[in-house]
Design an enzyme around this catalytic site. Sequence first.
Site, PDB file in Angstrom:
ATOM      1  N   ASP A 171       0.844  -1.200   0.000  1.00  0.00           N
ATOM      2  CA  ASP A 171       0.000   0.000   0.000  1.00  0.00           C
ATOM      3  C   ASP A 171       0.882   1.253   0.000  1.00  0.00           C
ATOM      4  OD1 ASP A 171       0.910  -0.083   2.588  1.00  0.00           O
ATOM      5  OD2 ASP A 171      -1.067   0.102   3.520  1.00  0.00           O
ATOM      6  N   SER A 172       2.209   1.051   0.039  1.00  0.00           N
ATOM      7  CA  SER A 172       3.138   2.156  -0.229  1.00  0.00           C
ATOM      8  C   SER A 172       2.866   2.747  -1.613  1.00  0.00           C
ATOM      9  CB  SER A 172       4.594   1.678  -0.135  1.00  0.00           C
ATOM     10  OG  SER A 172       4.788   0.504  -0.898  1.00  0.00           O
ATOM     11  N   ASP A 176      -1.303  -6.275  -0.451  1.00  0.00           N
ATOM     12  CA  ASP A 176      -1.385  -5.549   0.828  1.00  0.00           C
ATOM     13  C   ASP A 176      -2.819  -5.057   1.008  1.00  0.00           C
ATOM     14  OD1 ASP A 176      -0.031  -4.706   3.047  1.00  0.00           O
ATOM     15  OD2 ASP A 176       1.046  -3.066   2.060  1.00  0.00           O
ATOM     16  N   LYS A 219      -1.248  -9.357   2.988  1.00  0.00           N
ATOM     17  CA  LYS A 219      -0.530  -8.797   4.153  1.00  0.00           C
ATOM     18  C   LYS A 219      -1.453  -7.844   4.908  1.00  0.00           C
ATOM     19  CE  LYS A 219       2.932  -5.646   3.890  1.00  0.00           C
ATOM     20  NZ  LYS A 219       2.409  -4.600   4.795  1.00  0.00           N
ATOM     21  N   GLU A 276      -1.502  -5.304   8.693  1.00  0.00           N
ATOM     22  CA  GLU A 276      -0.572  -4.634   9.616  1.00  0.00           C
ATOM     23  C   GLU A 276      -1.022  -4.730  11.081  1.00  0.00           C
ATOM     24  OE1 GLU A 276       0.392  -0.600   8.523  1.00  0.00           O
ATOM     25  OE2 GLU A 276       1.094  -1.193   6.533  1.00  0.00           O
ATOM     26  N   GLU A 292       9.404  -4.127  10.449  1.00  0.00           N
ATOM     27  CA  GLU A 292       9.885  -2.876   9.847  1.00  0.00           C
ATOM     28  C   GLU A 292      10.415  -1.910  10.910  1.00  0.00           C
ATOM     29  OE1 GLU A 292       7.152  -1.051   7.102  1.00  0.00           O
ATOM     30  OE2 GLU A 292       8.338   0.785   6.936  1.00  0.00           O
TER      31      GLU A 292
HETATM   32  O1  KIV Z   1       3.541  -1.114   1.674  1.00  0.00           O
HETATM   33  C1  KIV Z   1       4.716  -1.537   1.641  1.00  0.00           C
HETATM   34  O2  KIV Z   1       5.474  -1.308   0.689  1.00  0.00           O
HETATM   35  C2  KIV Z   1       5.176  -2.329   2.778  1.00  0.00           C
HETATM   36  C3  KIV Z   1       6.628  -2.674   2.838  1.00  0.00           C
HETATM   37  C4  KIV Z   1       7.395  -1.497   3.283  1.00  0.00           C
HETATM   38  C5  KIV Z   1       6.875  -3.853   3.694  1.00  0.00           C
HETATM   39  O3  KIV Z   1       4.416  -2.636   3.637  1.00  0.00           O
END
Ligand code: KIV
Length: 288
Positions: free
Chosen positions: A51-52, A90, A120, A122, A189
């Site tokens: 989600d970056s 994510d 994924k 969080e 992280e």
């Molecule tokens: O969203 C993302 O890119 C991440 C990584 C930094 C692990 O969660």
Amino acid sequence: MSAPAAARPLTLGDLAAKKDAGEPIVMVTAYDHPSARIAEDAGVDMVLVGDSAAMTVLGHSSTVPVTIDEMLMLTRAVRRGLSAPLLVGDLPFGSYEASDELAVATAQRFVKEAGCDLVKIERGGTTVDRARAIAAAGIPVVGHVGLTPQSATSLGGYRAQGRTADAALALIDDALALQDAGCAVLVIEAVPAEVTALLVQRLRIPVIGIGAGADTDGQVLVWHDLLGITDGPTAKFVKRYADLRGAALAAVGDYAREVRSGAYPAPEHTYAMPAEELTRLEDLLAAR
Ligand code: KIV
């Protein structure tokens, strides 16, 4: 020397085997088809559509605003470019936290509509139940502890986590709870290397670090950071392996100069009409 491309689709069993053999697991983020093709050809083991993307490709100032539909669109593009690496989707902020039912329904969309191998989510806390529910629905889950950008505001900003004994203990407890809930992999992280080492000793599942030192089973970096596409400061843990922003800036600058000077397009970039057809066209126009 380039890394050998993986020959067949990787499995969770391959990750476990790499962990057991002490062979580091390589993970990168990617957000589009050309990046996925590069990750595939470079022989990485796992690709995360993080989600970056909210920040790297959509221009938001945090990961919070990205929507499920935006993430699914990016993830599908990456899926089309991958065959060997495991694809991790994510789940964005607000798409899984409220209930187990919501978490399972969102995870199923990432598997059905975007072809993810894992999803994924969080944090520890209530996320542990969501991880359990998703894993029980048959979808492999990646947990994410330490600096969890979706909750950066309540963590005091984008800063290292687990720097006191109490905070580190809470982080280790979250990680163990996520493993017990059925997580297949854990991302950790921005955590002191000493805490990572103590954590990894206590976990059976592969641990992928980002800013968590060298004692993990693998590493992940954000595509735009490792390739030097982003301008401005980056986190302490980022290593830039290229300056693609510099290369792109020079190339677009050269293009602009050549368009303005008339150097581009040159004859070799130009289509031509057969001479007899041109003569006929000129006659037709003159006869009007
Ligand atoms: O969203 C993302 O890119 C991440 C990584 C930094 C692990 O969660």
